[in-house]
Design a protein around this motif. Structure first.
Motif, PDB file in Angstrom:
ATOM      1  N   LYS A  97       3.963  -6.402 -26.765  1.00 27.64           N
ATOM      2  CA  LYS A  97       4.574  -6.732 -27.622  1.00 27.64           C
ATOM      3  C   LYS A  97       4.318  -5.531 -28.975  1.00 27.64           C
ATOM      4  O   LYS A  97       3.966  -4.409 -28.595  1.00 27.64           O
ATOM      5  CB  LYS A  97       2.719  -7.156 -28.461  1.00 27.64           C
ATOM      6  CG  LYS A  97       2.412  -8.393 -27.279  1.00 27.64           C
ATOM      7  CD  LYS A  97       1.550  -9.389 -27.627  1.00 27.64           C
ATOM      8  CE  LYS A  97       0.850 -10.088 -26.841  1.00 27.64           C
ATOM      9  NZ  LYS A  97      -0.821 -10.706 -27.656  1.00 27.64           N
ATOM     10  N   ALA A  98       4.968  -5.831 -30.597  1.00 31.35           N
ATOM     11  CA  ALA A  98       5.480  -4.501 -31.348  1.00 31.35           C
ATOM     12  C   ALA A  98       3.883  -3.608 -31.469  1.00 31.35           C
ATOM     13  O   ALA A  98       3.890  -2.273 -31.891  1.00 31.35           O
ATOM     14  CB  ALA A  98       5.492  -5.087 -32.458  1.00 31.35           C
ATOM     15  N   THR A  99       2.944  -4.488 -31.680  1.00 35.16           N
ATOM     16  CA  THR A  99       1.425  -4.281 -32.047  1.00 35.16           C
ATOM     17  C   THR A  99       1.022  -3.134 -30.561  1.00 35.16           C
ATOM     18  O   THR A  99      -0.284  -2.277 -30.888  1.00 35.16           O
ATOM     19  CB  THR A  99       0.590  -5.455 -32.314  1.00 35.16           C
ATOM     20  OG1 THR A  99       0.529  -6.220 -31.292  1.00 35.16           O
ATOM     21  CG2 THR A  99       0.744  -5.630 -32.939  1.00 35.16           C
ATOM     22  N   ASP A 100       1.576  -3.112 -29.191  1.00 39.38           N
ATOM     23  CA  ASP A 100       0.816  -2.116 -28.079  1.00 39.38           C
ATOM     24  C   ASP A 100       1.378  -1.251 -28.252  1.00 39.38           C
ATOM     25  O   ASP A 100       1.131   0.015 -27.936  1.00 39.38           O
ATOM     26  CB  ASP A 100       1.427  -2.969 -27.226  1.00 39.38           C
ATOM     27  CG  ASP A 100       0.969  -3.850 -26.704  1.00 39.38           C
ATOM     28  OD1 ASP A 100      -0.700  -3.727 -27.247  1.00 39.38           O
ATOM     29  OD2 ASP A 100       1.268  -5.434 -26.462  1.00 39.38           O
ATOM     30  N   ASN A 132       5.683  -4.401 -20.351  1.00 39.04           N
ATOM     31  CA  ASN A 132       7.132  -4.689 -19.271  1.00 39.04           C
ATOM     32  C   ASN A 132       7.831  -4.156 -21.411  1.00 39.04           C
ATOM     33  O   ASN A 132       7.881  -4.914 -22.739  1.00 39.04           O
ATOM     34  CB  ASN A 132       7.894  -5.334 -19.179  1.00 39.04           C
ATOM     35  CG  ASN A 132       9.042  -4.955 -18.535  1.00 39.04           C
ATOM     36  OD1 ASN A 132      10.311  -5.723 -19.644  1.00 39.04           O
ATOM     37  ND2 ASN A 132       9.284  -4.594 -17.576  1.00 39.04           N
ATOM     38  N   VAL A 133       8.551  -3.319 -21.148  1.00 35.63           N
ATOM     39  CA  VAL A 133      10.240  -3.945 -22.317  1.00 35.63           C
ATOM     40  C   VAL A 133      11.545  -3.517 -22.074  1.00 35.63           C
ATOM     41  O   VAL A 133      11.864  -2.955 -21.108  1.00 35.63           O
ATOM     42  CB  VAL A 133       9.653  -2.691 -23.286  1.00 35.63           C
ATOM     43  CG1 VAL A 133       8.668  -2.498 -24.116  1.00 35.63           C
ATOM     44  CG2 VAL A 133       9.963  -0.799 -22.762  1.00 35.63           C
ATOM     45  N   LYS A 161      23.917  -0.097 -19.543  1.00 34.30           N
ATOM     46  CA  LYS A 161      22.698  -1.694 -19.773  1.00 34.30           C
ATOM     47  C   LYS A 161      21.966  -1.452 -20.169  1.00 34.30           C
ATOM     48  O   LYS A 161      21.150  -0.070 -18.714  1.00 34.30           O
ATOM     49  CB  LYS A 161      23.327  -2.286 -18.567  1.00 34.30           C
ATOM     50  CG  LYS A 161      22.119  -3.834 -18.020  1.00 34.30           C
ATOM     51  CD  LYS A 161      23.089  -3.936 -16.835  1.00 34.30           C
ATOM     52  CE  LYS A 161      22.447  -5.129 -16.802  1.00 34.30           C
ATOM     53  NZ  LYS A 161      22.388  -6.253 -15.760  1.00 34.30           N
ATOM     54  N   SER A 162      20.830  -1.836 -20.578  1.00 34.89           N
ATOM     55  CA  SER A 162      19.266  -1.798 -20.496  1.00 34.89           C
ATOM     56  C   SER A 162      18.319  -1.382 -19.077  1.00 34.89           C
ATOM     57  O   SER A 162      19.259  -2.510 -18.352  1.00 34.89           O
ATOM     58  CB  SER A 162      18.709  -2.769 -21.342  1.00 34.89           C
ATOM     59  OG  SER A 162      17.383  -2.242 -21.363  1.00 34.89           O
ATOM     60  N   VAL A 163      18.057  -0.620 -18.766  1.00 35.18           N
ATOM     61  CA  VAL A 163      17.157  -1.020 -17.538  1.00 35.18           C
ATOM     62  C   VAL A 163      15.458  -0.672 -18.144  1.00 35.18           C
ATOM     63  O   VAL A 163      14.642  -0.605 -18.834  1.00 35.18           O
ATOM     64  CB  VAL A 163      17.088   0.512 -17.773  1.00 35.18           C
ATOM     65  CG1 VAL A 163      16.306   0.689 -16.092  1.00 35.18           C
ATOM     66  CG2 VAL A 163      18.712   0.866 -16.574  1.00 35.18           C
ATOM     67  N   PRO A 164      14.840  -2.064 -17.938  1.00 37.69           N
ATOM     68  CA  PRO A 164      13.757  -3.201 -18.237  1.00 37.69           C
ATOM     69  C   PRO A 164      12.591  -1.391 -17.831  1.00 37.69           C
ATOM     70  O   PRO A 164      12.584  -1.183 -16.299  1.00 37.69           O
ATOM     71  CB  PRO A 164      13.620  -4.222 -17.486  1.00 37.69           C
ATOM     72  CG  PRO A 164      14.849  -4.990 -18.065  1.00 37.69           C
ATOM     73  CD  PRO A 164      15.733  -3.304 -16.903  1.00 37.69           C
ATOM     74  N   ALA A 165      11.080  -1.422 -18.302  1.00 36.48           N
ATOM     75  CA  ALA A 165      10.409  -0.364 -17.963  1.00 36.48           C
ATOM     76  C   ALA A 165       9.142  -0.776 -18.155  1.00 36.48           C
ATOM     77  O   ALA A 165       9.066  -1.488 -18.835  1.00 36.48           O
ATOM     78  CB  ALA A 165      10.973   1.063 -18.526  1.00 36.48           C
ATOM     79  N   ASP A 166       8.356  -0.673 -16.854  1.00 38.14           N
ATOM     80  CA  ASP A 166       6.795  -0.524 -17.225  1.00 38.14           C
ATOM     81  C   ASP A 166       6.704   0.180 -17.949  1.00 38.14           C
ATOM     82  O   ASP A 166       6.074   0.770 -17.242  1.00 38.14           O
ATOM     83  CB  ASP A 166       6.371  -1.143 -15.444  1.00 38.14           C
ATOM     84  CG  ASP A 166       6.571  -3.023 -15.522  1.00 38.14           C
ATOM     85  OD1 ASP A 166       7.434  -4.026 -16.283  1.00 38.14           O
ATOM     86  OD2 ASP A 166       6.950  -3.154 -14.473  1.00 38.14           O
ATOM     87  N   LEU A 167       5.602  -0.335 -18.969  1.00 41.80           N
ATOM     88  CA  LEU A 167       5.543   1.322 -19.195  1.00 41.80           C
ATOM     89  C   LEU A 167       3.567   0.685 -18.659  1.00 41.80           C
ATOM     90  O   LEU A 167       2.497  -0.016 -19.759  1.00 41.80           O
ATOM     91  CB  LEU A 167       5.280   0.932 -20.670  1.00 41.80           C
ATOM     92  CG  LEU A 167       7.227   0.918 -21.710  1.00 41.80           C
ATOM     93  CD1 LEU A 167       6.664   1.237 -23.624  1.00 41.80           C
ATOM     94  CD2 LEU A 167       7.479   2.211 -20.983  1.00 41.80           C
ATOM     95  N   THR A 168       2.704   2.157 -18.696  1.00 44.17           N
ATOM     96  CA  THR A 168       1.355   2.216 -18.266  1.00 44.17           C
ATOM     97  C   THR A 168       1.279   2.377 -19.294  1.00 44.17           C
ATOM     98  O   THR A 168       1.963   2.790 -20.932  1.00 44.17           O
ATOM     99  CB  THR A 168       1.092   3.597 -16.725  1.00 44.17           C
ATOM    100  OG1 THR A 168       1.823   4.335 -17.504  1.00 44.17           O
ATOM    101  CG2 THR A 168       2.117   2.838 -16.128  1.00 44.17           C
ATOM    102  N   SER A 169      -0.635   2.704 -19.718  1.00 49.77           N
ATOM    103  CA  SER A 169      -0.691   3.136 -21.108  1.00 49.77           C
ATOM    104  C   SER A 169      -0.962   5.013 -20.894  1.00 49.77           C
ATOM    105  O   SER A 169      -0.548   5.641 -20.176  1.00 49.77           O
ATOM    106  CB  SER A 169      -2.459   3.034 -20.559  1.00 49.77           C
ATOM    107  OG  SER A 169      -2.714   3.915 -21.935  1.00 49.77           O
ATOM    108  N   ARG A 170       0.314   4.827 -21.957  1.00 48.40           N
ATOM    109  CA  ARG A 170       0.678   6.208 -22.845  1.00 48.40           C
ATOM    110  C   ARG A 170       2.116   6.615 -21.858  1.00 48.40           C
ATOM    111  O   ARG A 170       2.732   7.651 -22.457  1.00 48.40           O
ATOM    112  CB  ARG A 170      -0.197   7.429 -22.617  1.00 48.40           C
ATOM    113  CG  ARG A 170      -1.618   7.270 -23.218  1.00 48.40           C
ATOM    114  CD  ARG A 170      -2.383   6.712 -24.314  1.00 48.40           C
ATOM    115  NE  ARG A 170      -1.985   7.391 -25.525  1.00 48.40           N
ATOM    116  CZ  ARG A 170      -1.729   7.419 -27.029  1.00 48.40           C
ATOM    117  NH1 ARG A 170      -1.960   6.130 -27.312  1.00 48.40           N
ATOM    118  NH2 ARG A 170      -0.591   8.388 -27.375  1.00 48.40           N
TER     119      ARG A 170
END
Length: 241
Positions: A97-100, A132-133, A161-170
């Motif tokens: 979410k944007a707030t994340d 994920n973004v 092309k976009s490569v989706p990424a899982d963002l861990t904390s930080r």
């Protein structure tokens, strides 16, 4: 023949006749007794050939005494979804979410060409969960009244092309933006004093920190047109277009 002998013969003949009469009567009595029916006499069973035939009745002509069961429609039950099979693949992370996020836009001096400018968009997950973004970030120029300023904007497949990424904390992801500046005194020059960034069109936006930009308090941001690149898991090449 003498009279005595004649008399004796007559008497003997009379006795014989009397005996015959008595014997005949006895025989007749026996015959009569045998021909009479006695209430105690057993009745002889009739032979199969002497039995009167019984008319057979067709099976379908005999009324049934049982009630015909009423058909009950089958009960349809919802199918039970199969249990998920753990194949060792990690579960997909929920969308960020944007707030994340904490968003920073850093202007790239080496990419200045005439009225063209570029900036690196850095998205950092500040939440405690992995999210994920992917796709394109949403960029909005905002004026002093906190109103979005209309800017002609186009999403481009740069640097690919976009490569989706899982963002861990930080953890972070990156994108590049390119815009053309204009004279803020011009009536048709979109002008603002800050930039907001989101992840979905029409969704929530958060204020981005600006590095290397003109002083926002003087409404020195001008976006005559804007191009937005794809989100990538690394910064390499995102502003090289």
């Amino acid at each position: 023949m003498s009279r005595r002998r004649t008399t004796r013969w007559t008497v003997n003949r009379g006795k014989a006749v009397a005996l015959l009469v008595v014997y005949g009567a006895v025989i007749l009595t026996g015959i009569s007794a045998c021909g009479s029916s006695s209430p105690d006499a057993p009745v002889a069973a009739s032979s199969p050939s002497e039995t009167s035939p019984v008319a057979s009745t067709p099976a379908d002509a005999v009324p049934s005494t049982s009630k015909t069961p009423i058909a009950t429609p089958p009960v349809t039950r919802p199918a039970t979804p199969p249990a998920p099979v753990d194949d060792g693949t990690p579960a997909a992370a929920p969308a960020c979410k944007a707030t994340d996020l904490k968003v920073t836009l850093t202007e790239q001096p080496q990419r200045r060409e005439g009225d063209s400018r570029m900036a690196l968009v850095h998205l950092v997950n500040t939440s405690s969960r992995t999210c994920n973004v992917g796709g394109w970030p949403v960029i909005a120029l905002v004026n002093a009244a906190d109103e979005a300023v209309t800017v002609p904007t186009k999403n481009v497949a740069q640097p690919g092309k976009s490569v989706p990424a899982d963002l861990t904390s930080r953890g972070g992801a990156f994108a590049g933006i390119k815009w053309s500046i204009c004279e803020k005194a011009a009536a048709d020059c979109p002008t603002g004093n800050t930039v907001k960034v989101g992840l979905t069109k029409g969704g929530l936006l958060v204020v981005a920190a600006l590095e290397g930009f003109p002083n926002p308090e003087q409404s020195g941001l001008t976006f005559e047109s804007l191009q937005v690149g794809t989100i990538q898991p690394a910064a390499q090449g995102v502003v090289a277009w």
